[in-house]
Scaffold this motif. Structure first.
Motif, PDB file in Angstrom:
ATOM      1  N   GLY A  40     -29.605 -15.686 -20.342  1.00 22.12           N
ATOM      2  CA  GLY A  40     -29.406 -14.604 -21.636  1.00 22.12           C
ATOM      3  C   GLY A  40     -31.284 -14.427 -22.886  1.00 22.12           C
ATOM      4  N   PRO A  41     -29.867 -14.324 -24.005  1.00 22.60           N
ATOM      5  CA  PRO A  41     -31.081 -13.309 -24.934  1.00 22.60           C
ATOM      6  C   PRO A  41     -31.069 -14.374 -25.692  1.00 22.60           C
ATOM      7  CG  PRO A  41     -28.751 -12.558 -24.574  1.00 22.60           C
ATOM      8  CD  PRO A  41     -29.120 -12.398 -23.841  1.00 22.60           C
ATOM      9  N   LEU A  42     -32.280 -15.154 -26.389  1.00 20.59           N
ATOM     10  CA  LEU A  42     -32.674 -16.731 -27.362  1.00 20.59           C
ATOM     11  C   LEU A  42     -31.927 -17.408 -26.671  1.00 20.59           C
ATOM     12  CD1 LEU A  42     -31.548 -14.385 -30.684  1.00 20.59           C
ATOM     13  CD2 LEU A  42     -33.852 -15.614 -29.962  1.00 20.59           C
ATOM     14  N   ALA A  43     -32.274 -17.204 -25.587  1.00 22.13           N
ATOM     15  CA  ALA A  43     -31.591 -18.319 -24.758  1.00 22.13           C
ATOM     16  C   ALA A  43     -32.030 -20.124 -25.173  1.00 22.13           C
ATOM     17  CB  ALA A  43     -31.859 -18.666 -23.397  1.00 22.13           C
ATOM     18  N   ARG A  44     -33.040 -20.332 -25.784  1.00 21.93           N
ATOM     19  CA  ARG A  44     -33.042 -21.729 -26.328  1.00 21.93           C
ATOM     20  C   ARG A  44     -32.659 -21.653 -27.821  1.00 21.93           C
ATOM     21  NH1 ARG A  44     -38.919 -21.914 -22.998  1.00 21.93           N
ATOM     22  NH2 ARG A  44     -37.755 -22.003 -20.883  1.00 21.93           N
ATOM     23  N   TYR A  45     -32.120 -20.367 -28.675  1.00 23.54           N
ATOM     24  CA  TYR A  45     -32.564 -20.572 -29.867  1.00 23.54           C
ATOM     25  C   TYR A  45     -30.957 -22.074 -30.486  1.00 23.54           C
ATOM     26  CZ  TYR A  45     -29.527 -19.692 -34.185  1.00 23.54           C
ATOM     27  OH  TYR A  45     -28.960 -20.268 -35.320  1.00 23.54           O
ATOM     28  N   PRO A  46     -30.204 -21.759 -29.715  1.00 25.40           N
ATOM     29  CA  PRO A  46     -29.366 -22.951 -30.060  1.00 25.40           C
ATOM     30  C   PRO A  46     -29.942 -24.457 -29.553  1.00 25.40           C
ATOM     31  CG  PRO A  46     -28.209 -21.440 -27.776  1.00 25.40           C
ATOM     32  CD  PRO A  46     -29.618 -20.826 -28.181  1.00 25.40           C
ATOM     33  N   ALA A  47     -30.773 -24.485 -29.398  1.00 29.40           N
ATOM     34  CA  ALA A  47     -30.863 -26.025 -29.764  1.00 29.40           C
ATOM     35  C   ALA A  47     -31.743 -26.841 -30.426  1.00 29.40           C
ATOM     36  CB  ALA A  47     -32.476 -26.258 -28.614  1.00 29.40           C
ATOM     37  N   LEU A  48     -31.851 -26.059 -31.754  1.00 30.01           N
ATOM     38  CA  LEU A  48     -31.905 -26.609 -33.012  1.00 30.01           C
ATOM     39  C   LEU A  48     -30.118 -26.756 -33.906  1.00 30.01           C
ATOM     40  CD1 LEU A  48     -34.560 -28.342 -34.061  1.00 30.01           C
ATOM     41  CD2 LEU A  48     -34.717 -27.174 -32.495  1.00 30.01           C
ATOM     42  N   PRO A  49     -29.864 -25.742 -33.610  1.00 30.78           N
ATOM     43  CA  PRO A  49     -28.631 -25.690 -34.372  1.00 30.78           C
ATOM     44  C   PRO A  49     -27.014 -26.740 -33.480  1.00 30.78           C
ATOM     45  CG  PRO A  49     -29.230 -23.272 -33.907  1.00 30.78           C
ATOM     46  CD  PRO A  49     -29.605 -24.402 -33.382  1.00 30.78           C
ATOM     47  N   GLN A 102     -38.267 -15.665 -32.005  1.00 31.28           N
ATOM     48  CA  GLN A 102     -37.218 -15.434 -33.111  1.00 31.28           C
ATOM     49  C   GLN A 102     -36.114 -16.462 -32.563  1.00 31.28           C
ATOM     50  OE1 GLN A 102     -34.758 -11.929 -31.856  1.00 31.28           O
ATOM     51  NE2 GLN A 102     -36.846 -10.136 -31.648  1.00 31.28           N
ATOM     52  N   ALA A 103     -36.359 -17.605 -32.219  1.00 27.97           N
ATOM     53  CA  ALA A 103     -35.567 -18.248 -31.549  1.00 27.97           C
ATOM     54  C   ALA A 103     -36.025 -20.092 -33.309  1.00 27.97           C
ATOM     55  CB  ALA A 103     -35.465 -19.308 -30.594  1.00 27.97           C
ATOM     56  N   ILE A 104     -37.432 -19.470 -33.406  1.00 28.49           N
ATOM     57  CA  ILE A 104     -38.473 -20.135 -34.012  1.00 28.49           C
ATOM     58  C   ILE A 104     -37.894 -20.025 -35.891  1.00 28.49           C
ATOM     59  CG2 ILE A 104     -40.603 -20.703 -35.226  1.00 28.49           C
ATOM     60  CD1 ILE A 104     -41.620 -21.284 -31.677  1.00 28.49           C
ATOM     61  N   GLU A 105     -38.610 -18.822 -35.686  1.00 27.29           N
ATOM     62  CA  GLU A 105     -37.603 -18.492 -37.612  1.00 27.29           C
ATOM     63  C   GLU A 105     -35.952 -18.612 -37.879  1.00 27.29           C
ATOM     64  OE1 GLU A 105     -40.495 -17.412 -39.406  1.00 27.29           O
ATOM     65  OE2 GLU A 105     -41.336 -17.092 -37.717  1.00 27.29           O
ATOM     66  N   HIS A 106     -35.225 -18.425 -36.415  1.00 25.15           N
ATOM     67  CA  HIS A 106     -33.869 -18.649 -37.559  1.00 25.15           C
ATOM     68  C   HIS A 106     -34.093 -19.622 -37.118  1.00 25.15           C
ATOM     69  CE1 HIS A 106     -33.514 -14.477 -35.977  1.00 25.15           C
ATOM     70  NE2 HIS A 106     -33.168 -14.578 -34.883  1.00 25.15           N
ATOM     71  N   TRP A 107     -34.680 -20.408 -36.644  1.00 25.01           N
ATOM     72  CA  TRP A 107     -34.884 -22.380 -36.992  1.00 25.01           C
ATOM     73  C   TRP A 107     -35.604 -22.485 -38.545  1.00 25.01           C
ATOM     74  CZ3 TRP A 107     -37.420 -24.206 -31.700  1.00 25.01           C
ATOM     75  CH2 TRP A 107     -36.031 -24.111 -30.977  1.00 25.01           C
ATOM     76  N   LEU A 108     -36.256 -22.323 -38.657  1.00 23.64           N
ATOM     77  CA  LEU A 108     -36.935 -22.657 -40.111  1.00 23.64           C
ATOM     78  C   LEU A 108     -36.701 -22.039 -41.271  1.00 23.64           C
ATOM     79  CD1 LEU A 108     -41.210 -21.337 -38.872  1.00 23.64           C
ATOM     80  CD2 LEU A 108     -39.834 -23.991 -39.769  1.00 23.64           C
ATOM     81  N   ASP A 109     -35.250 -20.439 -40.887  1.00 19.65           N
ATOM     82  CA  ASP A 109     -34.868 -20.014 -42.033  1.00 19.65           C
ATOM     83  C   ASP A 109     -33.168 -20.419 -42.328  1.00 19.65           C
ATOM     84  OD1 ASP A 109     -36.542 -17.911 -42.095  1.00 19.65           O
ATOM     85  OD2 ASP A 109     -35.431 -16.763 -41.116  1.00 19.65           O
TER      86      ASP A 109
END
Length: 356
Positions: free
Chosen positions: A295-304, A328-335
């Motif tokens: 799925g999109p942004l599959a790895r984004y949940p790792a840091l949240p 994009q996931a990295i930028e979201h984490w940094l924000d």
């Protein structure tokens, strides 16, 4: 010389001395017994030497195979670049002919004193704009292919693989690198990081080749463990088998964690079914899963999900940063996480962040 070979040589030397002394003293039974021990010791030493030679040959064969794979990759990338370049040339020629015909028709209409139909002009402009966008995408594809086919990155990967193999004395076949697995440069950074910082706990999102090398580095340190998460039981089992074959199960755990709906600050995403409390504290986090296809942004949940388990000054290695979703996931984490910052290390496909 390895400890087992040294022990065998020492036993042979001691037996030889005892045998000589026994023969001189006339104890033929003792001398015969010592002779049997000597023959057995020589046989054991021969077996150890044979196994050692076989392991060396296997490592050399694996290195040759990887070199052939890199050469084949370069040849395929060159062919793909040539094909894409030819397609762009043809597309430019078609677009140029289309524009020329459109310009000629428009000039003829104007010269005839007839007002050009605005709807047709607009349609032609839309078509031309679509052609240009398509052409830009093809140009970007060729640019990526050219960057991937540069000799420099391939040579760097080969050098990193050589350095990685030189760090450990490994017998038997090794897991593949590249492809879905981390590239040798990222693996080398991981191993160097583990040697330097001596972490107690490494957590890896996605299991495989990197789990093996992380476990090798931890065992060589004499401390620390790695916990790898995998949403597919089949792949988790393969990684466990590799770890068991090399005697690494004591320092590595592979958890089957199916993907479940997981809430995050940006909505719900499928991510590993795991309780962060069972993973922390974490000194080093490797984000190399779930796969893009989930799925999109599959790895984004790792840091949240896991940032609360990260120790101060821990590092996060993110793979596949050449893809838009990972960037994009990295930028979201940094924000979202003020304590997270870029650490400086980055190559074509991986980047490291620091959690302060």
């Amino acid at each position: 010389m390895r400890p087992r070979s040294l022990a065998a040589l020492s036993a042979i030397a001691v037996a030889a001395v005892v045998g000589v002394v026994a023969a001189l003293l006339g104890s033929l039974d003792v001398a015969l017994a010592v002779l049997v021990v000597l023959v057995g010791g020589v046989a054991v030493l021969g077996v150890l030497t044979y196994r050692r030679a076989g392991a060396t040959a296997a490592r050399a064969h694996a290195a040759d195979r990887r070199l052939r794979e890199l050469r084949d990759d370069l040849a395929r990338q060159h062919q793909a670049t040539s094909t894409a370049t030819e397609q762009i040339r043809r597309q430019v020629a078609r677009t140029d002919r289309s524009v020329a015909r459109w310009q000629s028709d428009l000039e003829a209409t104007v010269h005839a004193g007839v007002a050009p139909p605005l709807d047709k002009v607009s349609a032609r402009l839309d078509g031309l704009d679509s052609d240009l966008r398509h052409l830009r995408r093809r140009v970007e594809t060729v640019r990526n292919l050219v960057n991937a086919a540069r000799p420099g990155p391939l040579l760097t990967q080969m050098q990193a693989l050589g350095q990685l193999r030189a760090k450990f004395d490994v017998s038997g076949p090794l897991p593949d690198v590249g492809g879905w697995a981390l590239d040798p440069t990222a693996l080398l950074w991981l191993v160097d990081e583990i040697e330097r910082r001596r972490p107690e706990h490494v957590v890896e999102c996605g299991s495989g080749t990197s789990t093996f090398w992380i476990a090798m580095a931890l065992r060589q340190n004499g401390r620390g463990r790695v916990t790898a998460l995998d949403h597919l039981d089949e792949f988790a089992g393969r990684t466990r088998s590799t770890l068991e074959r090399h005697g690494l199960s004591e320092v590595a755990e592979v958890r089957h964690a199916p993907l479940v709906t997981t809430p995050t600050p940006r909505g719900e995403f499928p991510w590993y079914d795991v309780d962060p409390a069972t993973l922390g504290p974490i000194d080093l986090l490797v984000v190399d899963g779930p796969p893009e296809a989930t799925g999109p942004l599959a790895r984004y949940p790792a840091l949240p999900v896991l940032h609360g388990a990260l120790l101060p000054d821990s590092h996060v290695l993110v793979d596949d940063v050449h893809r838009e979703d990972e960037r994009q996931a990295i930028e979201h984490w940094l924000d979202e996480l003020p304590r997270l910052r870029r650490a400086g290390y980055k190559n074509d496909v991986s980047e490291v962040l620091t959690y302060e």
